[in-house]
Design a protein around this motif. Sequence first.
Motif, short mmCIF file in Angstrom:
data_model
loop_
_atom_site.label_atom_id
_atom_site.label_comp_id
_atom_site.label_asym_id
_atom_site.label_seq_id
_atom_site.Cartn_x
_atom_site.Cartn_y
_atom_site.Cartn_z
N SER A 189 -19.66 35.06 -19.72
CA SER A 189 -18.23 35.08 -19.39
C SER A 189 -17.49 34.11 -20.31
CB SER A 189 -18.01 34.69 -17.93
OG SER A 189 -18.71 35.54 -17.06
N VAL A 190 -16.17 34.26 -20.39
CA VAL A 190 -15.39 33.40 -21.29
C VAL A 190 -15.46 31.94 -20.85
CG1 VAL A 190 -13.79 35.18 -22.05
CG2 VAL A 190 -13.27 33.86 -19.99
N PRO A 191 -15.54 31.01 -21.78
CA PRO A 191 -15.50 29.59 -21.44
C PRO A 191 -14.08 29.15 -21.10
CG PRO A 191 -15.61 29.86 -23.81
CD PRO A 191 -15.72 31.24 -23.21
N LYS A 192 -13.95 27.93 -20.57
CA LYS A 192 -12.64 27.44 -20.14
C LYS A 192 -11.79 26.97 -21.31
CE LYS A 192 -14.16 25.99 -15.55
NZ LYS A 192 -14.32 24.85 -14.60
N SER A 193 -12.44 26.59 -22.41
CA SER A 193 -11.70 26.05 -23.56
C SER A 193 -12.55 26.18 -24.81
CB SER A 193 -11.36 24.57 -23.33
OG SER A 193 -12.55 23.79 -23.28
N VAL A 194 -11.90 26.05 -25.96
CA VAL A 194 -12.62 26.06 -27.24
C VAL A 194 -13.52 24.83 -27.33
CG1 VAL A 194 -12.38 25.98 -29.75
CG2 VAL A 194 -10.85 27.44 -28.39
N GLU A 195 -13.02 23.70 -26.82
CA GLU A 195 -13.83 22.47 -26.83
C GLU A 195 -15.10 22.66 -26.01
OE1 GLU A 195 -9.58 21.17 -27.54
OE2 GLU A 195 -10.59 22.59 -26.21
N ARG A 237 -5.80 24.32 -5.62
CA ARG A 237 -4.70 23.57 -5.02
C ARG A 237 -4.74 22.08 -5.35
NH1 ARG A 237 -4.40 26.26 1.07
NH2 ARG A 237 -3.94 28.41 0.38
N ASN A 238 -5.89 21.61 -5.86
CA ASN A 238 -6.03 20.19 -6.19
C ASN A 238 -5.56 19.89 -7.61
OD1 ASN A 238 -7.23 19.49 -3.67
ND2 ASN A 238 -9.18 20.33 -4.39
N THR A 239 -5.09 20.93 -8.31
CA THR A 239 -4.65 20.76 -9.70
C THR A 239 -3.13 20.73 -9.77
OG1 THR A 239 -6.60 21.97 -10.46
CG2 THR A 239 -4.79 21.71 -12.03
N SER A 240 -2.59 19.74 -10.45
CA SER A 240 -1.14 19.60 -10.59
C SER A 240 -0.59 20.70 -11.49
CB SER A 240 -0.79 18.24 -11.17
OG SER A 240 -1.23 18.15 -12.52
N ALA A 241 0.72 20.88 -11.44
CA ALA A 241 1.37 21.89 -12.28
C ALA A 241 1.15 21.59 -13.76
CB ALA A 241 2.87 21.93 -11.97
N GLN A 242 1.19 20.31 -14.12
CA GLN A 242 0.98 19.91 -15.51
C GLN A 242 -0.44 20.23 -15.96
OE1 GLN A 242 3.15 18.95 -17.71
NE2 GLN A 242 1.64 18.66 -19.33
N ALA A 243 -1.40 19.94 -15.09
CA ALA A 243 -2.80 20.22 -15.42
C ALA A 243 -3.03 21.72 -15.55
CB ALA A 243 -3.72 19.63 -14.35
N GLN A 244 -2.37 22.51 -14.70
CA GLN A 244 -2.51 23.96 -14.78
C GLN A 244 -1.97 24.48 -16.12
OE1 GLN A 244 -1.32 26.41 -11.55
NE2 GLN A 244 -2.74 25.48 -10.11
N LYS A 245 -0.89 23.88 -16.60
CA LYS A 245 -0.35 24.27 -17.91
C LYS A 245 -1.35 24.00 -19.02
CE LYS A 245 4.61 23.76 -16.94
NZ LYS A 245 5.85 23.02 -17.28
N ILE A 246 -2.03 22.86 -18.91
CA ILE A 246 -3.04 22.50 -19.91
C ILE A 246 -4.20 23.50 -19.86
CG2 ILE A 246 -4.76 20.76 -20.56
CD1 ILE A 246 -2.74 18.64 -19.55
N HIS A 247 -4.66 23.82 -18.65
CA HIS A 247 -5.75 24.78 -18.50
C HIS A 247 -5.37 26.15 -19.06
CE1 HIS A 247 -8.24 22.02 -16.39
NE2 HIS A 247 -7.58 22.04 -15.24
N GLU A 248 -4.11 26.56 -18.83
CA GLU A 248 -3.64 27.85 -19.34
C GLU A 248 -3.57 27.84 -20.87
OE1 GLU A 248 -2.40 31.67 -19.77
OE2 GLU A 248 -3.17 30.73 -17.93
N ALA A 249 -3.13 26.72 -21.44
CA ALA A 249 -3.09 26.59 -22.89
C ALA A 249 -4.50 26.66 -23.49
CB ALA A 249 -2.41 25.28 -23.29
N ASN A 250 -5.44 26.02 -22.81
CA ASN A 250 -6.84 26.07 -23.25
C ASN A 250 -7.37 27.50 -23.22
OD1 ASN A 250 -7.02 23.30 -23.68
ND2 ASN A 250 -7.82 22.87 -21.64
N LEU A 251 -7.03 28.21 -22.14
CA LEU A 251 -7.47 29.59 -22.01
C LEU A 251 -6.84 30.48 -23.08
CD1 LEU A 251 -9.09 31.67 -20.41
CD2 LEU A 251 -7.15 31.89 -18.84
N MET A 295 -10.74 33.95 -14.72
CA MET A 295 -10.56 32.54 -15.06
C MET A 295 -9.15 32.08 -14.68
SD MET A 295 -12.10 29.89 -16.32
CE MET A 295 -13.45 30.47 -17.37
N ARG A 296 -8.16 32.91 -14.97
CA ARG A 296 -6.77 32.55 -14.65
C ARG A 296 -6.57 32.45 -13.13
NH1 ARG A 296 -4.00 35.89 -18.04
NH2 ARG A 296 -3.77 34.21 -19.55
N LYS A 297 -7.23 33.30 -12.39
CA LYS A 297 -7.13 33.28 -10.93
C LYS A 297 -7.73 31.98 -10.39
CE LYS A 297 -8.03 36.17 -6.88
NZ LYS A 297 -8.61 37.45 -6.40
N LEU A 298 -8.83 31.53 -11.00
CA LEU A 298 -9.45 30.27 -10.58
C LEU A 298 -8.52 29.09 -10.86
CD1 LEU A 298 -13.14 30.76 -11.81
CD2 LEU A 298 -12.35 30.65 -9.44
#
Length: 207
Positions: free
Chosen positions: A122-128, A166-180, A158-161
Amino acid sequence: KMRSGEGTKWFISSFNRSNLQYEVRMKKGKSITKDIVTLIRSKYSRQSGIVYCLSRNECDTVASELSASGIAARSYHAGLADQKRTQVQDDWIKDRAHVIVATIAFGMGIDKPDVRFVLHYSVPKSVEGYYQESGRAGRDGRSSLCALYYAQSDVLRMRKLIQGDRNTSAQAQKIHEANLQAVIKYCEADTECRRVMQLSHFGEVFD
């Protein structure tokens, strides 16, 4: 190489590992496990490898399917008892098992030099993350395969996860989406060399 100046030493090395072959393969339904079985049997029979999966259930299912095809595979994830995880890891290190099917919990601190392939089911969470996980292949300097199986359905998973945490802030979610998004760009590139893309992500120009 090393640079020194004003009492500070800088140790600089390339992210490029020329012995690793990077591939992105389109993931076509449930036939992916058959494809992996064919790949292992044809090129890596009885050789060490890792298959990374997104969930614990996926690990158990894929390991079971590989085992049923005659491949010495073991599942590894946080849902297993500590003693079981230790046993699975020991079996792999000592070549009693050839393939570990794992979540990203596997591999930290392990330096097994003869890993001939790392496959991402499955796809990884980030290139790193992908660089780190795939980089567990070929530490002995010999040619090794790093293949990522890609499907839009996995991106949606992955996006659904990400959005459902709920423990992730809006800013952190933006970072995760950018990584994806960076992973999607890497996977969907038609003409660019993926080695060039990967190194560019880390600010390195590959000539």
